[in-house]
Scaffold this motif. Structure first.
Motif, PDB file in Angstrom:
ATOM      1  N   LEU A 188      94.738  34.406 -40.440  1.00  0.00           N
ATOM      2  CA  LEU A 188      94.348  35.617 -39.725  1.00  0.00           C
ATOM      3  C   LEU A 188      93.393  35.312 -38.583  1.00  0.00           C
ATOM      4  O   LEU A 188      93.365  36.015 -37.571  1.00  0.00           O
ATOM      5  CB  LEU A 188      93.691  36.609 -40.691  1.00  0.00           C
ATOM      6  CG  LEU A 188      94.578  37.197 -41.793  1.00  0.00           C
ATOM      7  CD1 LEU A 188      93.740  38.023 -42.742  1.00  0.00           C
ATOM      8  CD2 LEU A 188      95.682  38.034 -41.196  1.00  0.00           C
ATOM      9  N   ILE A 189      92.597  34.257 -38.742  1.00  0.00           N
ATOM     10  CA  ILE A 189      91.568  33.948 -37.763  1.00  0.00           C
ATOM     11  C   ILE A 189      92.177  33.491 -36.446  1.00  0.00           C
ATOM     12  O   ILE A 189      91.709  33.863 -35.371  1.00  0.00           O
ATOM     13  CB  ILE A 189      90.591  32.884 -38.325  1.00  0.00           C
ATOM     14  CG1 ILE A 189      89.874  33.449 -39.559  1.00  0.00           C
ATOM     15  CG2 ILE A 189      89.583  32.438 -37.268  1.00  0.00           C
ATOM     16  CD1 ILE A 189      89.000  32.449 -40.276  1.00  0.00           C
ATOM     17  N   PHE A 190      93.255  32.691 -36.511  1.00  0.00           N
ATOM     18  CA  PHE A 190      93.831  32.169 -35.273  1.00  0.00           C
ATOM     19  C   PHE A 190      95.156  32.820 -34.897  1.00  0.00           C
ATOM     20  O   PHE A 190      95.503  32.912 -33.720  1.00  0.00           O
ATOM     21  CB  PHE A 190      94.024  30.651 -35.357  1.00  0.00           C
ATOM     22  CG  PHE A 190      95.033  30.206 -36.386  1.00  0.00           C
ATOM     23  CD1 PHE A 190      96.379  30.144 -36.072  1.00  0.00           C
ATOM     24  CD2 PHE A 190      94.633  29.845 -37.663  1.00  0.00           C
ATOM     25  CE1 PHE A 190      97.314  29.730 -37.018  1.00  0.00           C
ATOM     26  CE2 PHE A 190      95.557  29.429 -38.609  1.00  0.00           C
ATOM     27  CZ  PHE A 190      96.905  29.369 -38.282  1.00  0.00           C
ATOM     28  N   GLY A 203      94.975  41.149 -30.031  1.00  0.00           N
ATOM     29  CA  GLY A 203      94.991  39.962 -30.882  1.00  0.00           C
ATOM     30  C   GLY A 203      93.675  39.209 -30.850  1.00  0.00           C
ATOM     31  O   GLY A 203      93.158  38.779 -31.885  1.00  0.00           O
ATOM     32  N   LEU A 204      93.106  39.061 -29.649  1.00  0.00           N
ATOM     33  CA  LEU A 204      91.861  38.304 -29.490  1.00  0.00           C
ATOM     34  C   LEU A 204      90.684  39.018 -30.142  1.00  0.00           C
ATOM     35  O   LEU A 204      89.914  38.402 -30.903  1.00  0.00           O
ATOM     36  CB  LEU A 204      91.580  38.091 -28.001  1.00  0.00           C
ATOM     37  CG  LEU A 204      90.322  37.301 -27.637  1.00  0.00           C
ATOM     38  CD1 LEU A 204      90.417  35.883 -28.158  1.00  0.00           C
ATOM     39  CD2 LEU A 204      90.122  37.304 -26.124  1.00  0.00           C
ATOM     40  N   THR A 205      90.515  40.315 -29.879  1.00  0.00           N
ATOM     41  CA  THR A 205      89.379  41.037 -30.458  1.00  0.00           C
ATOM     42  C   THR A 205      89.513  41.157 -31.976  1.00  0.00           C
ATOM     43  O   THR A 205      88.520  41.101 -32.697  1.00  0.00           O
ATOM     44  CB  THR A 205      89.256  42.430 -29.830  1.00  0.00           C
ATOM     45  OG1 THR A 205      90.498  43.141 -29.969  1.00  0.00           O
ATOM     46  CG2 THR A 205      88.904  42.341 -28.356  1.00  0.00           C
ATOM     47  N   GLY A 206      90.756  41.310 -32.463  1.00  0.00           N
ATOM     48  CA  GLY A 206      90.957  41.353 -33.912  1.00  0.00           C
ATOM     49  C   GLY A 206      90.585  40.050 -34.577  1.00  0.00           C
ATOM     50  O   GLY A 206      89.948  40.031 -35.639  1.00  0.00           O
ATOM     51  N   ALA A 207      90.966  38.933 -33.951  1.00  0.00           N
ATOM     52  CA  ALA A 207      90.626  37.627 -34.513  1.00  0.00           C
ATOM     53  C   ALA A 207      89.119  37.393 -34.496  1.00  0.00           C
ATOM     54  O   ALA A 207      88.541  36.857 -35.448  1.00  0.00           O
ATOM     55  CB  ALA A 207      91.344  36.519 -33.726  1.00  0.00           C
ATOM     56  N   MET A 208      88.466  37.804 -33.413  1.00  0.00           N
ATOM     57  CA  MET A 208      87.010  37.644 -33.331  1.00  0.00           C
ATOM     58  C   MET A 208      86.307  38.458 -34.412  1.00  0.00           C
ATOM     59  O   MET A 208      85.342  37.999 -35.034  1.00  0.00           O
ATOM     60  CB  MET A 208      86.513  38.063 -31.944  1.00  0.00           C
ATOM     61  CG  MET A 208      86.933  37.140 -30.814  1.00  0.00           C
ATOM     62  SD  MET A 208      86.533  37.809 -29.180  1.00  0.00           S
ATOM     63  CE  MET A 208      84.741  37.895 -29.277  1.00  0.00           C
ATOM     64  N   THR A 239      86.452  36.739 -37.926  1.00  0.00           N
ATOM     65  CA  THR A 239      85.762  35.475 -38.179  1.00  0.00           C
ATOM     66  C   THR A 239      84.427  35.655 -38.881  1.00  0.00           C
ATOM     67  O   THR A 239      83.977  34.761 -39.601  1.00  0.00           O
ATOM     68  CB  THR A 239      85.523  34.712 -36.861  1.00  0.00           C
ATOM     69  OG1 THR A 239      84.804  35.554 -35.945  1.00  0.00           O
ATOM     70  CG2 THR A 239      86.834  34.307 -36.222  1.00  0.00           C
ATOM     71  N   SER A 240      83.769  36.808 -38.675  1.00  0.00           N
ATOM     72  CA  SER A 240      82.426  36.985 -39.239  1.00  0.00           C
ATOM     73  C   SER A 240      82.449  37.401 -40.701  1.00  0.00           C
ATOM     74  O   SER A 240      81.450  37.246 -41.404  1.00  0.00           O
ATOM     75  CB  SER A 240      81.649  38.026 -38.429  1.00  0.00           C
ATOM     76  OG  SER A 240      82.303  39.288 -38.493  1.00  0.00           O
TER      77      SER A 240
END
Length: 467
Positions: free
Chosen positions: A69-71, A364-369, A372-373
């Motif tokens: 999910l992270i990448f 996709g980018l904001t969801g992955a970011m 990560t936390s």
């Protein structure tokens, strides 16, 4: 000769139904996907635990299934913009459905070694993740075509994972108890395949962005283009940063604080089921509430953001007082209601602000970011509970919510959440300038890095959130 009034009215109703059918199909695909995913979330760990008797292996299976999910979200977002939301949604669901189908087939025939199961789980998440961003890029066009409010549609859309978990998890438990196998994976595979069919035959649009595919940026260059847009649209960057921090705080609540509270304070493992059910039902109520409430007392998105998180913080502070099982259950329900409007509200702002040709990459980018936390929050909370007991970490995590709200209150970027892009005015112009600046930055970069991006594009989109 003029048409009869009844004929005209009938034709109008037929036309209206035709405009609404793509939206209904897309929402149905989202709900099927969430329902099937909930069944897998319950079935797989129970299967691994029953087969191996090892909690460590069960935890490894959960980790392997979640780590892509992270990448995969960021990577999949580029593919959405390259190949089109509709096409990638269908391909993603078909591939994931076939991979899931292999699990019960192998289990019933040749056998399913744990390493092979882990590999299939990993691959399933990788190929299924892009469908999330893909369906989001289709949501605004079909909503506008149906003449519906984006806030209302987002309430229905964002409720799917929560409603799917509440409905799918108990069914999965029944299937495992009745069959003692992974037969629930047949259901998950079926939901993937039906979702793919619905999008294929009932949802129009979502064509590939030819400018993205032919820009010469290469794969990683196009990913940087999405990052550039986030940087040049402060409201998107500020919302993403806010969610990254709150995910760190929030994701420790259900998997760590509640189980420890049930076991160490109430001395009842059964209470955990009540807590989870209360959170889930409250989240569904809060999510559906946002649609009608966005017309009235939740019309200000900035106040909705701060108000919802402030309520969550206050409710979690009450847990420090260690109320009984009934009190905690009520607090869990109210916490779910308070957090429910956040996802539909945030996704509405993003759909309004992000240009259509960049939505896949940005979602996709904001969801992955944001994802990560979450693991870091669980690890930090676990370490603090071992070090200082339960009350101190719960108090600290709740207070950080309030500190974050106070620190963000005057941020101009978050004030822009209430500026509708269609309205005239300086802020709308600034957003348009930001989008133009992103395009200029990335266009200039392509001229300077043509050799580099050609090499990057040679690597290709070789890797395609769970659904």
């Amino acid at each position: 000769m003029s048409a009869a009034p009844g004929t005209t009215a009938s034709g109008a109703r037929t036309a209206a139904a035709g405009r609404r059918s793509p939206l209904a199909a897309l929402l149905t695909a989202q709900y099927l996907s969430a329902f099937g995913n909930a069944i897998t979330v319950v079935t797989v760990p129970l299967y691994v635990l029953h087969t191996t008797g090892s909690t460590a292996t069960t935890g490894l299976a959960g980790f392997i299934g979640a780590v892509p999910l992270i990448f995969a979200g960021a990577v999949g977002g580029v593919l959405v913009d390259r190949f089109g939301g509709r096409r990638l949604s269908v391909l993603s669901d078909l591939a994931a459905g076939l991979l899931v189908l292999l699990v019960p087939l192998l289990d019933a025939t040749t056998g399913l070694p744990i390493p092979l199961l882990l590999a299939l789980l990993f691959a399933r998440t990788v190929v299924a993740t892009p469908a999330t961003a893909a369906r989001m890029t289709l949501l605004k066009p079909v909503t506008e075509n149906a003449g519906a409010r984006l806030e209302s549609v987002n309430s229905w859309y964002q409720a799917a994972p929560r409603l799917g978990l509440v409905a799918g998890a108990p069914l999965a438990g029944v299937l495992v108890a009745a069959t003692d196998s992974v037969v629930g994976m047949y259901v998950d595979a079926g939901t993937f395949l039906v979702a793919a069919a619905l999008v294929t035959f009932a949802v129009p649009g979502g064509e590939a962005n030819k400018g993205s595919a032919q820009s010469g940026f290469g794969f990683f260059g196009q990913l940087r283009e999405g990052m550039a847009l986030v940087r040049t649209m402060p409201v998107i960057g500020a919302m993403t940063a806010f969610v990254v921090v709150t995910n760190f705080l929030d994701d420790a609540f259900t998997p760590l604080f509640l189980p420890v509270y049930a076991q160490d304070v109430l001395h009842s493992s059964a209470a955990m089921g009540w807590f989870l059910g209360a959170v889930g039902i409250g989240s569904i109520v809060g999510t559906f509430l946002y649609g009608p409430a966005s017309r009235t007392f939740l019309s200000s998105r900035r106040y909705t953001l701060f108000g919802c998180f402030a309520m969550v913080a206050v409710l979690r502070l009450l847990l420090v007082l260690q109320p009984g099982a009934v009190g905690v259950t009520v607090i869990c329900f109210l916490t779910g209601v308070a957090g429910g409007p956040l996802n539909p509200m945030l996704s509405t702002v993003m759909l309004e602000r992000v240009p259509e040709e960049l939505r896949g990459r940005v979602f996709g980018l904001t969801g992955a970011m944001a994802l990560t936390s979450a693991p870091l929050g669980v690890l930090t909370a676990g370490w603090l509970v071992d070090l200082a007991g339960l009350r101190v970490p719960m108090l600290c995590f709740a207070l950080v919510y309030l500190v974050l709200i106070a620190a963000s209150w005057r941020r101009p970027a978050l004030k822009d959440m209430d500026v509708r892009p269609a309205a005239d005015g300086p802020r709308a112009a600034e957003e348009a300038d930001g989008a133009d600046e992103a395009a200029t930055l990335t266009s200039t970069a392509s001229a300077d890095r043509s050799v580099e991006t050609d090499r990057a594009s040679d690597t290709g989109p070789g890797k395609v959130r769970t659904r």
